[in-house]
Motif scaffolding. Structure first.
Motif, mmCIF file in Angstrom:
data_model
loop_
_atom_site.group_PDB
_atom_site.id
_atom_site.type_symbol
_atom_site.label_atom_id
_atom_site.label_comp_id
_atom_site.label_asym_id
_atom_site.label_seq_id
_atom_site.Cartn_x
_atom_site.Cartn_y
_atom_site.Cartn_z
ATOM 1 N N UNK A 62 0.872 -1.189 -0.045
ATOM 2 C CA UNK A 62 -0.090 0.004 0.087
ATOM 3 C C UNK A 62 0.727 1.344 -0.053
ATOM 4 N N UNK A 63 0.379 2.407 -0.388
ATOM 5 C CA UNK A 63 0.890 3.543 -0.627
ATOM 6 C C UNK A 63 0.064 4.582 -1.114
ATOM 7 N N UNK A 64 0.464 5.742 -1.760
ATOM 8 C CA UNK A 64 -0.283 6.715 -2.066
ATOM 9 C C UNK A 64 -0.103 7.225 -3.335
ATOM 10 N N UNK A 65 -1.314 7.318 -4.275
ATOM 11 C CA UNK A 65 -1.084 7.741 -5.576
ATOM 12 C C UNK A 65 -0.767 9.136 -5.769
ATOM 13 N N UNK A 79 7.501 9.294 0.621
ATOM 14 C CA UNK A 79 8.342 9.470 1.647
ATOM 15 C C UNK A 79 8.089 10.982 2.346
ATOM 16 N N UNK A 80 7.729 12.067 1.658
ATOM 17 C CA UNK A 80 7.359 13.314 2.137
ATOM 18 C C UNK A 80 6.555 13.113 3.302
ATOM 19 N N UNK A 81 5.273 12.107 2.936
ATOM 20 C CA UNK A 81 4.399 12.154 3.861
ATOM 21 C C UNK A 81 4.840 11.391 5.206
ATOM 22 N N UNK A 82 5.704 10.432 4.827
ATOM 23 C CA UNK A 82 6.366 9.423 5.935
ATOM 24 C C UNK A 82 7.115 10.592 6.886
ATOM 25 N N UNK A 83 7.882 11.525 6.593
ATOM 26 C CA UNK A 83 8.882 12.334 7.201
ATOM 27 C C UNK A 83 7.885 13.068 8.084
ATOM 28 N N UNK A 84 6.860 13.688 7.710
ATOM 29 C CA UNK A 84 6.026 14.746 8.420
ATOM 30 C C UNK A 84 5.070 13.684 9.532
ATOM 31 N N UNK A 85 4.886 12.578 9.136
ATOM 32 C CA UNK A 85 4.396 11.782 10.085
ATOM 33 C C UNK A 85 5.341 11.315 11.118
ATOM 34 N N UNK A 86 6.568 11.195 10.816
ATOM 35 C CA UNK A 86 7.323 10.783 11.782
ATOM 36 C C UNK A 86 7.752 12.172 12.706
ATOM 37 N N UNK A 126 4.091 14.047 19.309
ATOM 38 C CA UNK A 126 3.002 13.887 20.043
ATOM 39 C C UNK A 126 2.766 12.512 20.659
ATOM 40 N N UNK A 127 3.838 11.464 20.119
ATOM 41 C CA UNK A 127 3.736 10.100 20.592
ATOM 42 C C UNK A 127 2.589 9.220 20.242
ATOM 43 N N UNK A 128 1.908 9.767 19.165
ATOM 44 C CA UNK A 128 0.463 8.876 18.705
ATOM 45 C C UNK A 128 0.842 7.943 17.824
ATOM 46 N N UNK A 129 0.392 6.714 18.057
ATOM 47 C CA UNK A 129 0.694 5.808 17.400
ATOM 48 C C UNK A 129 0.053 5.916 15.921
ATOM 49 N N UNK A 130 -0.862 6.775 15.787
ATOM 50 C CA UNK A 130 -1.471 6.925 14.233
ATOM 51 C C UNK A 130 -0.352 7.279 13.563
ATOM 52 N N UNK A 131 0.668 8.174 13.880
ATOM 53 C CA UNK A 131 1.732 8.460 12.993
ATOM 54 C C UNK A 131 3.045 7.450 12.807
ATOM 55 N N UNK A 132 3.070 6.898 13.774
ATOM 56 C CA UNK A 132 4.156 5.818 13.488
ATOM 57 C C UNK A 132 3.681 4.786 12.493
ATOM 58 N N UNK A 133 2.224 4.398 12.679
ATOM 59 C CA UNK A 133 1.784 3.485 11.598
ATOM 60 C C UNK A 133 2.101 4.108 10.269
ATOM 61 N N UNK A 134 1.814 5.317 10.023
ATOM 62 C CA UNK A 134 1.796 5.964 8.747
ATOM 63 C C UNK A 134 3.465 5.780 8.160
ATOM 64 N N UNK A 135 4.378 6.149 9.095
ATOM 65 C CA UNK A 135 5.917 6.065 8.813
ATOM 66 C C UNK A 135 6.172 4.602 8.410
ATOM 67 N N UNK A 178 7.462 3.225 4.571
ATOM 68 C CA UNK A 178 8.844 2.519 4.719
ATOM 69 C C UNK A 178 8.583 1.256 3.874
ATOM 70 N N UNK A 179 7.648 0.508 4.097
ATOM 71 C CA UNK A 179 7.276 -0.695 3.397
ATOM 72 C C UNK A 179 7.057 -0.428 2.052
ATOM 73 N N UNK A 180 6.477 0.612 1.695
ATOM 74 C CA UNK A 180 6.315 0.925 0.351
ATOM 75 C C UNK A 180 7.506 1.360 -0.524
ATOM 76 N N UNK A 181 8.354 2.246 0.151
ATOM 77 C CA UNK A 181 9.550 2.494 -0.569
ATOM 78 C C UNK A 181 10.400 1.520 -0.799
ATOM 79 N N UNK A 182 10.578 0.516 -0.052
ATOM 80 C CA UNK A 182 11.649 -0.373 0.032
ATOM 81 C C UNK A 182 11.187 -1.498 -1.200
#
Length: 364
Positions: free
Chosen positions: A109-112, A129-136, A142-151, A155-159
């Motif tokens: 999964x990723x973003x079109x 990746x830019x979306x991932x960097x902001x999420x991280x 905030x320490x919110x798991x929501x953002x870590x999940x996006x990061x 990562x899985x998509x970029x690899x």
């Protein structure tokens, strides 16, 4: 005797005051950022669709809504806006738009680059990746798991864009094996290192080092700056030098220093910072896009933690002040020629928000 002591103490106080850092009179970056943010919402946000448009001029000949890249710029900018005003809650609202670009197609999964409900287009590794960097960044704040999940998702998509052709590295976009670019490898290194800091999983550090070594072998110029891409078929280098490419690699070195405490990375970061200063900011005018420069400002801001010399920020600030003085239209958006796109506005919003923080914390 008492008078003499008082006189000496008074003189000492005067000297101390002159030695202390003084706030520079001039632009109120916080006010400018808030004004630009409001104007972006007014001119770009489509309330009826819950999308943003690509251009402020609704008659501009382009797609009906914005590309994902534009939302990458806006999302990072709104993260910085939340930093200077924690009462604001921009990121979750922005993500209700971003998630419309989601694509669960294999291999991951990723973003079109454009929402499928209008017209399905390519998936770019760097946009994701830019979306991932902001999420991280948001996760660290905030320490919110929501953002870590996006990061982790990004990562899985970029690899899926990695292979050993030309010795390694990430391609630029899915389904196109013609180039491996600094704009997909630089942020890939940062994302991996942010995930390593968050989870302490060594796989992320190993990935970062793998991409970092490939980048320095193939795409770093002797000056310390970075070329744009490696063309796979001809094994030739496209030698364009953009501020955002240098910015991600400067920041990669800072993160590597934070993760390893090896001074060689900090030394290299300072070398790149100096080269970027001379090439991009010597004339007090931006050489390329506002958003490209926002990415380099991220690195300069992070470098302040280890190198207190503010010369890089001050040179950058001159370029910003020049743009504010000469390139704001009557509505308050950046750029007088039409069409005015959302990427540039998001880039300048991020710059203004970061300078607002720096103005407060570092007396710039």
């Amino acid at each position: 005797m008492i008078y003499t002591k008082f006189k000496i103490s008074f003189l000492a106080l005067i000297i101390l005051c002159f030695q202390m850092p003084q706030k520079t009179l001039g632009q109120n970056y916080s006010k400018l950022a808030n004004n630009l943010q409001k104007q972006i919402q007014q001119d770009f946000y489509l309330h009826s669709l819950n999308y943003y448009r690509e251009f402020a001029d609704s008659t501009a000949p382009d797609h009906k809504v914005s590309y994902l890249w534009s939302l990458c710029a806006l999302w990072q900018a709104d993260n910085e806006m939340e930093i200077i005003d924690p009462k604001k809650k921009y990121l979750k609202k922005d993500f209700t738009v971003i998630e419309k670009y989601n694509d669960n197609a294999p291999p991951a999964p990723g973003f079109d680059s454009y929402p499928a409900e209008f017209k399905k287009e390519d998936r770019y590794y760097d946009d994701n990746q830019w979306i991932g960097l902001t999420a991280m960044d948001a996760y660290k704040r905030t320490n919110q798991q929501f953002y870590l999940n996006i990061g982790e998702k990004i990562y899985r998509f970029m690899m899926t864009g990695f292979d050993t052709v030309s010795g390694g590295g990430l391609y630029w976009k899915e389904g196109d094996r013609s180039t491996k670019n600094t704009c997909s490898n630089g942020p890939g290194i940062i994302l991996a290192l942010q995930l390593y800091q968050a989870t302490h999983q060594k796989t992320y550090l190993d990935t970062a080092l793998l991409l970092y070594r490939w980048m320095n072998k193939h795409l770093q110029a002797p000056s310390g700056l970075y070329y744009d891409n490696l063309k796979i078929a001809s094994n030739t280098i496209a030698k364009y030098q953009f501020s955002y490419n240098t910015g991600t690699m400067l920041q990669s070195n800072i993160y590597l220093y934070e993760c390893s405490k090896q001074k060689k990375y900090l030394k290299e970061a300072n070398r790149i910072a100096e080269a970027a200063l001379k090439y991009f900011y010597a004339d007090s005018k931006f050489r390329d896009d506002y958003w490209f420069n926002a990415v380099l400002l991220r690195a300069y801001q992070q470098l302040l933690k280890y190198n207190p010399d503010t010369k890089y920020i001050l040179a950058f600030k001159k370029c910003v002040d020049n743009a504010i003085e000469n390139n704001v239209n009557k509505n308050g958006l950046m750029g007088k020629p039409k069409p005015l796109n959302l990427v540039a506005q998001g880039g300048m919003l991020e710059i203004l928000a970061r300078l607002a923080w720096l103005q407060k914390e570092h007396y710039l």
